[in-house]
Write a protein that holds these residues in place. Structure first.
Motif, PDB file in Angstrom:
ATOM      1  N   SER A  36       0.833  -1.201   0.000  1.00 36.79           N
ATOM      2  CA  SER A  36       0.000   0.000   0.000  1.00 36.79           C
ATOM      3  C   SER A  36       0.872   1.257   0.000  1.00 36.79           C
ATOM      4  CB  SER A  36      -0.923  -0.015   1.219  1.00 36.79           C
ATOM      5  OG  SER A  36      -1.664   1.175   1.301  1.00 36.79           O
ATOM      6  N   TYR A  37       1.916   1.242   0.810  1.00 40.91           N
ATOM      7  CA  TYR A  37       2.864   2.362   0.834  1.00 40.91           C
ATOM      8  C   TYR A  37       3.503   2.564  -0.549  1.00 40.91           C
ATOM      9  CZ  TYR A  37       3.160   3.165   5.938  1.00 40.91           C
ATOM     10  OH  TYR A  37       2.906   3.505   7.242  1.00 40.91           O
ATOM     11  N   TRP A  38       3.949   1.479  -1.154  1.00 41.44           N
ATOM     12  CA  TRP A  38       4.630   1.582  -2.447  1.00 41.44           C
ATOM     13  C   TRP A  38       3.694   2.136  -3.522  1.00 41.44           C
ATOM     14  CZ3 TRP A  38       6.478  -4.194  -2.165  1.00 41.44           C
ATOM     15  CH2 TRP A  38       7.414  -4.323  -1.127  1.00 41.44           C
ATOM     16  N   ALA A  39       2.465   1.625  -3.555  1.00 44.35           N
ATOM     17  CA  ALA A  39       1.509   2.085  -4.562  1.00 44.35           C
ATOM     18  C   ALA A  39       1.215   3.573  -4.393  1.00 44.35           C
ATOM     19  CB  ALA A  39       0.224   1.266  -4.467  1.00 44.35           C
ATOM     20  N   ALA A  40       1.038   4.017  -3.160  1.00 48.92           N
ATOM     21  CA  ALA A  40       0.764   5.436  -2.908  1.00 48.92           C
ATOM     22  C   ALA A  40       1.971   6.289  -3.292  1.00 48.92           C
ATOM     23  CB  ALA A  40       0.416   5.645  -1.434  1.00 48.92           C
ATOM     24  N   ALA A  41       3.177   5.795  -3.013  1.00 48.50           N
ATOM     25  CA  ALA A  41       4.391   6.544  -3.355  1.00 48.50           C
ATOM     26  C   ALA A  41       4.501   6.736  -4.861  1.00 48.50           C
ATOM     27  CB  ALA A  41       5.622   5.810  -2.819  1.00 48.50           C
ATOM     28  N   GLU A  42       4.267   5.677  -5.614  1.00 49.86           N
ATOM     29  CA  GLU A  42       4.376   5.770  -7.072  1.00 49.86           C
ATOM     30  C   GLU A  42       3.273   6.645  -7.652  1.00 49.86           C
ATOM     31  OE1 GLU A  42       6.626   1.872  -8.698  1.00 49.86           O
ATOM     32  OE2 GLU A  42       4.548   1.527  -8.110  1.00 49.86           O
ATOM     33  N   ALA A  43       2.079   6.554  -7.087  1.00 52.24           N
ATOM     34  CA  ALA A  43       0.957   7.345  -7.602  1.00 52.24           C
ATOM     35  C   ALA A  43       1.183   8.835  -7.409  1.00 52.24           C
ATOM     36  CB  ALA A  43      -0.339   6.924  -6.917  1.00 52.24           C
ATOM     37  N   GLY A  44       1.915   9.195  -6.357  1.00 49.61           N
ATOM     38  CA  GLY A  44       2.123  10.609  -6.065  1.00 49.61           C
ATOM     39  C   GLY A  44       3.385  11.196  -6.663  1.00 49.61           C
ATOM     40  N   LEU A  76      10.525  -8.724  -1.035  1.00 47.03           N
ATOM     41  CA  LEU A  76      11.734  -8.005  -1.437  1.00 47.03           C
ATOM     42  C   LEU A  76      11.875  -8.001  -2.953  1.00 47.03           C
ATOM     43  CD1 LEU A  76      14.411  -6.591  -0.788  1.00 47.03           C
ATOM     44  CD2 LEU A  76      15.446  -8.854  -0.531  1.00 47.03           C
ATOM     45  N   GLY A  77      11.544  -9.127  -3.584  1.00 51.06           N
ATOM     46  CA  GLY A  77      11.609  -9.189  -5.044  1.00 51.06           C
ATOM     47  C   GLY A  77      10.664  -8.215  -5.715  1.00 51.06           C
ATOM     48  N   VAL A  78       9.456  -8.067  -5.164  1.00 46.60           N
ATOM     49  CA  VAL A  78       8.485  -7.114  -5.713  1.00 46.60           C
ATOM     50  C   VAL A  78       9.006  -5.685  -5.573  1.00 46.60           C
ATOM     51  CG1 VAL A  78       6.177  -6.137  -5.416  1.00 46.60           C
ATOM     52  CG2 VAL A  78       6.504  -8.614  -5.342  1.00 46.60           C
ATOM     53  N   PHE A  79       9.554  -5.370  -4.409  1.00 48.03           N
ATOM     54  CA  PHE A  79      10.084  -4.022  -4.178  1.00 48.03           C
ATOM     55  C   PHE A  79      11.243  -3.729  -5.128  1.00 48.03           C
ATOM     56  CE2 PHE A  79      12.835  -1.089  -1.598  1.00 48.03           C
ATOM     57  CZ  PHE A  79      12.019   0.017  -1.701  1.00 48.03           C
ATOM     58  N   GLN A  80      12.158  -4.668  -5.255  1.00 44.53           N
ATOM     59  CA  GLN A  80      13.292  -4.453  -6.149  1.00 44.53           C
ATOM     60  C   GLN A  80      12.836  -4.333  -7.595  1.00 44.53           C
ATOM     61  OE1 GLN A  80      16.064  -7.614  -5.148  1.00 44.53           O
ATOM     62  NE2 GLN A  80      17.126  -6.279  -3.716  1.00 44.53           N
ATOM     63  N   GLY A  81      11.790  -5.062  -7.967  1.00 41.86           N
ATOM     64  CA  GLY A  81      11.257  -4.941  -9.324  1.00 41.86           C
ATOM     65  C   GLY A  81      10.729  -3.539  -9.604  1.00 41.86           C
ATOM     66  N   ARG A  82      10.088  -2.933  -8.631  1.00 47.54           N
ATOM     67  CA  ARG A  82       9.609  -1.553  -8.795  1.00 47.54           C
ATOM     68  C   ARG A  82      10.788  -0.592  -8.949  1.00 47.54           C
ATOM     69  NH1 ARG A  82       4.142  -0.322  -6.749  1.00 47.54           N
ATOM     70  NH2 ARG A  82       3.080  -2.229  -6.135  1.00 47.54           N
ATOM     71  N   LEU A  83      11.830  -0.820  -8.138  1.00 49.50           N
ATOM     72  CA  LEU A  83      13.016   0.023  -8.245  1.00 49.50           C
ATOM     73  C   LEU A  83      13.667  -0.126  -9.617  1.00 49.50           C
ATOM     74  CD1 LEU A  83      14.750  -0.556  -4.760  1.00 49.50           C
ATOM     75  CD2 LEU A  83      13.179   1.275  -5.405  1.00 49.50           C
ATOM     76  N   VAL A  84      13.809  -1.360 -10.077  1.00 50.47           N
ATOM     77  CA  VAL A  84      14.463  -1.628 -11.361  1.00 50.47           C
ATOM     78  C   VAL A  84      13.735  -0.917 -12.493  1.00 50.47           C
ATOM     79  CG1 VAL A  84      14.888  -3.441 -13.080  1.00 50.47           C
ATOM     80  CG2 VAL A  84      15.581  -3.784 -10.700  1.00 50.47           C
ATOM     81  N   GLN A 142      12.807   9.601 -11.451  1.00 53.55           N
ATOM     82  CA  GLN A 142      13.648  10.009 -10.324  1.00 53.55           C
ATOM     83  C   GLN A 142      12.795  10.221  -9.068  1.00 53.55           C
ATOM     84  OE1 GLN A 142      16.964  10.356  -9.988  1.00 53.55           O
ATOM     85  NE2 GLN A 142      16.930  11.236  -7.929  1.00 53.55           N
ATOM     86  N   ALA A 143      11.689  10.934  -9.234  1.00 55.12           N
ATOM     87  CA  ALA A 143      10.788  11.163  -8.099  1.00 55.12           C
ATOM     88  C   ALA A 143      10.172   9.853  -7.625  1.00 55.12           C
ATOM     89  CB  ALA A 143       9.695  12.155  -8.495  1.00 55.12           C
ATOM     90  N   ARG A 144       9.858   8.963  -8.566  1.00 56.26           N
ATOM     91  CA  ARG A 144       9.257   7.684  -8.199  1.00 56.26           C
ATOM     92  C   ARG A 144      10.240   6.824  -7.405  1.00 56.26           C
ATOM     93  NH1 ARG A 144       8.115   5.926 -13.007  1.00 56.26           N
ATOM     94  NH2 ARG A 144       9.105   3.882 -13.143  1.00 56.26           N
ATOM     95  N   LEU A 145      11.488   6.817  -7.844  1.00 58.97           N
ATOM     96  CA  LEU A 145      12.507   6.033  -7.151  1.00 58.97           C
ATOM     97  C   LEU A 145      12.704   6.542  -5.722  1.00 58.97           C
ATOM     98  CD1 LEU A 145      14.492   3.696  -7.714  1.00 58.97           C
ATOM     99  CD2 LEU A 145      16.180   5.408  -8.386  1.00 58.97           C
ATOM    100  N   LYS A 146      12.812   7.851  -5.571  1.00 54.59           N
ATOM    101  CA  LYS A 146      13.001   8.424  -4.239  1.00 54.59           C
ATOM    102  C   LYS A 146      11.773   8.204  -3.375  1.00 54.59           C
ATOM    103  CE  LYS A 146      14.816  12.506  -1.886  1.00 54.59           C
ATOM    104  NZ  LYS A 146      15.503  13.811  -2.083  1.00 54.59           N
ATOM    105  N   ALA A 147      10.586   8.296  -3.981  1.00 53.80           N
ATOM    106  CA  ALA A 147       9.358   8.080  -3.214  1.00 53.80           C
ATOM    107  C   ALA A 147       9.261   6.643  -2.709  1.00 53.80           C
ATOM    108  CB  ALA A 147       8.144   8.423  -4.078  1.00 53.80           C
TER     109      ALA A 147
END
Length: 204
Positions: free
Chosen positions: A70-78, A127-135, A83-88
């Motif tokens: 939920s945190y990750w989805a909200a971070a990407e949506a905002g 962890l794999g899902v999180f790293q996939g978003r970062l990648v 660059q902003a998505r990665l930092k978020a």
């Protein structure tokens, strides 16, 4: 006081208490007796909702996983742009740890590492899902020429997740004597500057 609650409300209360106690006394010392006492239930009442201690820990893992995603989805949506998505995303992970301070202890607990392979698998996949978003964001930055292209995107993602883990451990060992999120984002900026593509540099 325990009070009358629905089964789902009681399960949620038990999971929340496990997280609180895991932070207070450590996940490896935590027993179902501790949880029952803190809530005001008998130990058999805990096992009516979770048949084994392993099942209880899996419910805790699912709660953490749902919260993180939920945190990750909200971070990407905002965020606007990679660059902003990665930092978020990094900020969201740090915020989740700050708000669930038992998380680093759980990740390095015997319960996770030795006693409960199913629990370990939940966190490995997470962890794999999180790293996939970062990648995905890292590849966009490389394609736009903002990030060095001689570094494998997956390696950059590992560096960034290791940064989060490292600052979280330092925060925990240092009795939480500094603000986790600002410090983590400061180090993220340092890491990204080191990886930034330099004007006129040639790709490997």
């Amino acid at each position: 006081m325990s009070g009358r609650q629905s089964a789902e409300e009681r399960k949620a209360q038990i999971v929340a208490e496990v997280l609180r106690l895991a932070d207070e006394i450590g996940p490896d010392r935590l027993s179902t007796t501790d949880v029952a006492r803190a809530i005001g239930l008998s130990q058999p009442a805990i096992f009516r909702h979770f048949p084994t201690k392993g099942a209880l820990w899996l419910a805790v893992a699912k709660d953490i996983a749902d919260r993180l995603q939920s945190y990750w989805a909200a971070a990407e949506a905002g965020a606007t742009g990679p660059q902003a998505r990665l930092k978020a995303l990094i900020g969201a992970q740090l915020t989740a740890i700050a708000e669930t301070p038992a998380l680093p202890s759980i990740l390095f607990s015997r319960e996770l590492q030795v006693d409960n392979p199913a629990l370990r698998e939940v966190f490995r996949k997470l962890l794999g899902v999180f790293q996939g978003r970062l990648v995905a964001a890292i590849r966009e930055l490389q394609a736009a020429g903002h990030l060095r292209r001689d570094v494998i995107p997956e390696d950059v993602a590992i560096l960034l997740t290791s940064l989060v883990q490292g600052v979280a451990i330092r925060w925990t060992l240092g009795a939480r004597g500094f603000a986790l999120v600002p410090e983590g984002l400061r180090l993220f900026d340092v890491q990204m500057e080191l990886l930034r593509a330099k004007e006129g540099a040639c790709d490997a």
